[in-house]
Enzyme design. Sequence first.
Site, short mmCIF file in Angstrom:
data_model
loop_
_atom_site.label_atom_id
_atom_site.label_comp_id
_atom_site.label_asym_id
_atom_site.label_seq_id
_atom_site.Cartn_x
_atom_site.Cartn_y
_atom_site.Cartn_z
CG HIS A 92 -1.99 -1.05 1.15
ND1 HIS A 92 -2.79 -1.36 2.21
CD2 HIS A 92 -2.38 -1.88 0.16
CE1 HIS A 92 -3.62 -2.34 1.88
NE2 HIS A 92 -3.38 -2.67 0.64
CB ILE A 99 0.62 6.30 2.50
CG1 ILE A 99 2.09 6.61 2.79
CG2 ILE A 99 0.11 5.17 3.39
CD1 ILE A 99 2.32 7.32 4.12
CB CYS A 100 -3.02 3.17 -0.86
SG CYS A 100 -4.74 2.76 -1.21
CG LEU A 101 -3.87 4.51 6.17
CD1 LEU A 101 -4.20 3.03 6.40
CD2 LEU A 101 -2.74 4.94 7.11
CD1 TRP A 155 -6.15 8.37 -2.26
CD2 TRP A 155 -4.91 6.64 -2.91
NE1 TRP A 155 -4.84 8.78 -2.33
CE2 TRP A 155 -4.05 7.75 -2.72
CE3 TRP A 155 -4.34 5.44 -3.32
CZ2 TRP A 155 -2.68 7.69 -2.93
CZ3 TRP A 155 -2.97 5.38 -3.51
CH2 TRP A 155 -2.16 6.51 -3.32
#
Length: 162
Positions: A92, A99-101, A155
């Site tokens: 991620h 950051i894919c959060l 996202w």
Amino acid sequence: MSSSGYGQKEKVLSRIAANRLQKELTEWQVNPPCGFRHRVTDSLQRWIIEVHGAPNTLYEGEEFHLQVDFPEHYPMEAPQVVFMQIPPLHPHIYSNGHICLDILYDSWSPAMTVSSICISILSMLSSSTVKARPPDDDQYVRNCRNGRSPKETRWWFHDDKV
């Protein structure tokens, strides 16, 4: 005004944002989240944070750096959080540090703090079972070449297993 690393001009923090960040910084100095260290800079608007991989995880003994840029209307708006230099290999985390959060974008709440963001990132790292880039890393990074902020990305949060 200086510009941030992603091509957008920084706006001066509102009084509410400055007061909130000062409070968070004071709290951090008294009770820092385990595994993190705030590097002192001359800007309340940009924090540099050392991240230490948790014991008994794939990242044990490794050190990374986060850059946290606070918007004018923090905490009503999420900060921009990216890994600097060489980001951790994680499904991620893109090679450009994005950051894919979900809490950094769609699930942000003004009740969250820098400490809670850090704990979420460390939890994400600690639960990983594989060191690898996201499958679309090359394409994503290529699309971000002109300094696109991760906050401009739409996202798709679908993988809660990593």
